[in-house]
Write a protein that holds these residues in place. Structure first.
Motif, short mmCIF file in Angstrom:
data_model
loop_
_atom_site.label_atom_id
_atom_site.label_comp_id
_atom_site.label_asym_id
_atom_site.label_seq_id
_atom_site.Cartn_x
_atom_site.Cartn_y
_atom_site.Cartn_z
N MET A 122 44.26 9.92 30.23
CA MET A 122 43.80 8.61 29.80
C MET A 122 42.70 8.08 30.72
SD MET A 122 47.45 6.85 28.72
CE MET A 122 46.93 5.27 29.37
N LYS A 123 42.87 8.31 32.01
CA LYS A 123 41.91 7.80 32.98
C LYS A 123 40.68 8.69 33.09
CE LYS A 123 43.50 5.68 36.63
NZ LYS A 123 44.19 5.36 37.92
N HIS A 124 40.82 9.94 32.65
CA HIS A 124 39.70 10.90 32.73
C HIS A 124 39.56 11.63 31.39
CE1 HIS A 124 39.76 10.27 37.09
NE2 HIS A 124 41.08 10.40 37.02
N PRO A 125 39.13 10.92 30.35
CA PRO A 125 39.06 11.51 29.00
C PRO A 125 37.81 12.37 28.81
CG PRO A 125 38.35 9.23 28.91
CD PRO A 125 38.75 9.48 30.33
N VAL A 137 41.01 16.97 28.49
CA VAL A 137 41.59 16.80 27.15
C VAL A 137 41.99 18.15 26.57
CG1 VAL A 137 41.15 16.05 24.80
CG2 VAL A 137 40.35 14.65 26.71
N GLY A 138 41.11 19.13 26.71
CA GLY A 138 41.42 20.46 26.18
C GLY A 138 42.63 21.09 26.82
N CYS A 139 42.76 20.93 28.12
CA CYS A 139 43.92 21.48 28.84
C CYS A 139 45.21 20.82 28.39
CB CYS A 139 43.71 21.31 30.34
SG CYS A 139 45.03 22.00 31.36
N MET A 140 45.19 19.50 28.26
CA MET A 140 46.39 18.78 27.83
C MET A 140 46.78 19.13 26.41
SD MET A 140 48.26 17.09 29.83
CE MET A 140 49.20 16.35 28.51
N LYS A 141 45.80 19.35 25.56
CA LYS A 141 46.09 19.73 24.18
C LYS A 141 46.81 21.07 24.14
CE LYS A 141 43.92 20.16 19.61
NZ LYS A 141 44.61 19.02 18.98
N MET A 142 46.40 22.00 24.97
CA MET A 142 47.04 23.32 25.04
C MET A 142 48.47 23.19 25.55
SD MET A 142 43.97 25.75 26.47
CE MET A 142 45.13 27.10 26.70
N ILE A 143 48.67 22.38 26.59
CA ILE A 143 50.00 22.21 27.17
C ILE A 143 50.96 21.59 26.15
CG2 ILE A 143 51.34 20.92 28.89
CD1 ILE A 143 48.91 21.18 30.77
N CYS A 156 46.68 15.88 16.83
CA CYS A 156 45.90 15.90 15.59
C CYS A 156 45.43 17.31 15.29
CB CYS A 156 44.70 14.96 15.70
SG CYS A 156 43.69 14.91 14.21
N PRO A 157 45.61 17.80 14.07
CA PRO A 157 45.21 19.18 13.73
C PRO A 157 43.70 19.37 13.61
CG PRO A 157 46.02 18.03 11.78
CD PRO A 157 46.29 17.13 12.94
N GLU A 158 42.94 18.29 13.55
CA GLU A 158 41.47 18.42 13.45
C GLU A 158 40.88 18.92 14.77
OE1 GLU A 158 40.07 18.04 10.58
OE2 GLU A 158 41.94 17.34 9.65
N LYS A 159 39.64 19.38 14.71
CA LYS A 159 39.01 20.01 15.88
C LYS A 159 38.21 19.04 16.75
CE LYS A 159 38.69 24.55 13.68
NZ LYS A 159 37.78 25.67 13.29
N ASP A 160 38.13 17.77 16.34
CA ASP A 160 37.31 16.82 17.08
C ASP A 160 38.13 15.99 18.07
OD1 ASP A 160 38.71 15.49 15.13
OD2 ASP A 160 37.12 14.05 14.69
N THR A 161 39.11 16.63 18.70
CA THR A 161 40.03 15.92 19.59
C THR A 161 39.30 15.18 20.71
OG1 THR A 161 41.78 17.53 19.16
CG2 THR A 161 42.02 16.15 21.11
N VAL A 162 38.38 15.85 21.37
CA VAL A 162 37.69 15.24 22.50
C VAL A 162 36.96 13.98 22.06
CG1 VAL A 162 35.90 15.53 24.24
CG2 VAL A 162 37.47 17.41 23.76
N LEU A 220 37.56 5.36 26.04
CA LEU A 220 36.36 4.85 26.69
C LEU A 220 35.97 3.49 26.11
CD1 LEU A 220 34.12 8.05 27.09
CD2 LEU A 220 35.52 6.90 28.81
N ARG A 221 36.79 2.99 25.18
CA ARG A 221 36.53 1.66 24.64
C ARG A 221 36.70 0.65 25.77
NH1 ARG A 221 40.17 -0.35 19.64
NH2 ARG A 221 41.03 -1.81 21.17
N PRO A 222 35.73 -0.23 25.97
CA PRO A 222 35.74 -1.11 27.15
C PRO A 222 37.04 -1.87 27.38
CG PRO A 222 33.63 -1.26 26.04
CD PRO A 222 34.51 -0.41 25.16
N ASP A 223 37.62 -2.48 26.33
CA ASP A 223 38.84 -3.27 26.53
C ASP A 223 40.02 -2.40 26.93
OD1 ASP A 223 38.72 -2.16 23.93
OD2 ASP A 223 40.24 -3.56 23.21
N ILE A 224 40.11 -1.21 26.34
CA ILE A 224 41.21 -0.30 26.68
C ILE A 224 41.02 0.26 28.09
CG2 ILE A 224 42.24 1.95 26.14
CD1 ILE A 224 42.05 1.24 23.22
#
Length: 361
Positions: free
Chosen positions: A338-341, A346-352, A297-303, A311-315
């Protein structure tokens, strides 16, 4: 009658159509029909090109219809086709000249024709009493073609012919694995037309993610003879920057939840005993794509967006409670995220992911 109907949905793809259609017209197997389905193209070019190809070659038939989406287009082509086998080619892809000949040679129809030519008894004059004739799939492999990358993709199953009990085992693992035993794409295959027609009822035009599963999944549940071709990298899948794989989809999770419900119902309707187990695993696997989508997503609110989803309980419960096997490095990284959002991960994965997309576009 043509032995294969090649169905090509067309929607504003004038840029790629020539290469696609010419590759089909150039097939070494000439007794084919080509169904060009213009799904209400609006570019003023694509529809005209369809008619031009039809004027040049009598094997080309054109259907002009109101825009209804990709599923409606290939369905229209299948309904109007006249051959016993159908093969789907998207209009921005292309195929090798011997694809139809090589795949058709693996069908039961081709083998029965050979027996008849040799004077052997095939059961009826036409040799069409074989139970596999109207219920078989021959699956080839494909090559992903995109800027900066060209890679071969291979069916998960070993090459060979699968029937009876072997097919029953495969049906217990159609979904939910990192590498599916058979790709769910309707392309790069020959499929008995009757098998497709009998399962069109499962197609949901509101599904836009994994939409091919709508038809390929029920067909694989019903198929009586499955052939996995050896090598057979005949199909060239063009991946462009504007494709789903490289553009952000705001409703991706909503689409996942709809497809999860639909595919779960298909497996249960077909009597697959471990339907829920397969679909729980499949849900987690597709969440990998949801994560990838959010990271793009190009927006800045990725985290914040990633946290809202993962972090949604069912997911979170589904991820924690579902046993999946992941071996690919990229998927391992996505699964870890996914397990550690949390922000650093998240920032590291976005860069990769951003670096990878830049390299391969």
């Amino acid at each position: 009658m043509a032995k294969i109907s090649v169905i090509i949905p067309v929607y504003n793809t004038a840029k790629y159509m020539d290469q696609c259609i010419e590759s089909v017209l150039a097939q070494t197997m000439t007794d084919i029909e080509i169904m060009l389905v213009d799904d209400g193209s609006t570019d003023g070019i694509s529809g005209k090109k369809c008619d031009e190809f039809a004027a040049k070659d009598s094997r080309v038939k054109v259907i002009h219809k109101e825009n209804g989406g990709l599923q409606s287009a290939w369905i229209a082509g299948t309904v109007e086709a006249t051959s016993n086998y159908v093969s789907f080619v998207d209009s921005d892809d292309w195929i090798d000249a011997d694809m139809m000949e090589k795949l058709y040679a693996l069908t039961i129809a081709s083998q029965m024709e050979a027996k008849k030519a040799a004077g052997e008894d095939t059961g009826t004059e036409a040799g069409y009493d074989n139970p596999y004739l109207n219920s078989e799939i021959v699956a080839g492999n494909y090559i992903v073609e995109k800027a900066g990358e060209r890679r071969k993709e291979t069916q998960g199953l070993e090459p060979g012919v699968y029937t009876g009990a072997d097919l029953d085992k495969i049906r217990r693992r159609l979904l939910g694995e990192e590498v599916r035993p058979v790709t769910m794409s309707r392309c790069m295959k020959l499929i008995s037309r009757k098998l497709v027609l009998e399962n069109i009822k499962y197609c949901d035009p509101t599904i836009f993610m994994s939409e091919d599963v709508n038809i390929t999944l029920p067909c694989l549940c019903d198929v009586k003879r499955l052939v996995i071709a050896k090598d057979s990298y005949f199909y060239h899948y063009r991946l462009v920057g504007s494709s789903m794989a490289h553009s952000y989809k705001p409703n991706f999770l909503k689409d996942l939840e709809l497809s999860n419900k639909t595919f779960r119902e298909i497996l249960k309707d077909k009597g697959i005993e471990n339907a829920d187990e397969q679909m729980d695993k499949e849900f987690v696997m597709i969440l990998l794509l949801v994560m990838k989508n959010e990271l793009r997503c190009p927006e800045k609110d990725t985290v914040e967006r990633v946290k809202k989803i993962f972090l949604r309980p069912d997911i979170r419960s589904k991820i924690a409670g579902t046993d999946v096997t992941i071996s690919g490095l990229a998927n391992k990284l996505l699964y870890f995220t996914m397990k550690h959002p949390v922000a650093p991960v998240v920032g590291c994965m976005k860069m990769i992911l951003g670096a990878y997309d830049k390299k391969t576009n």
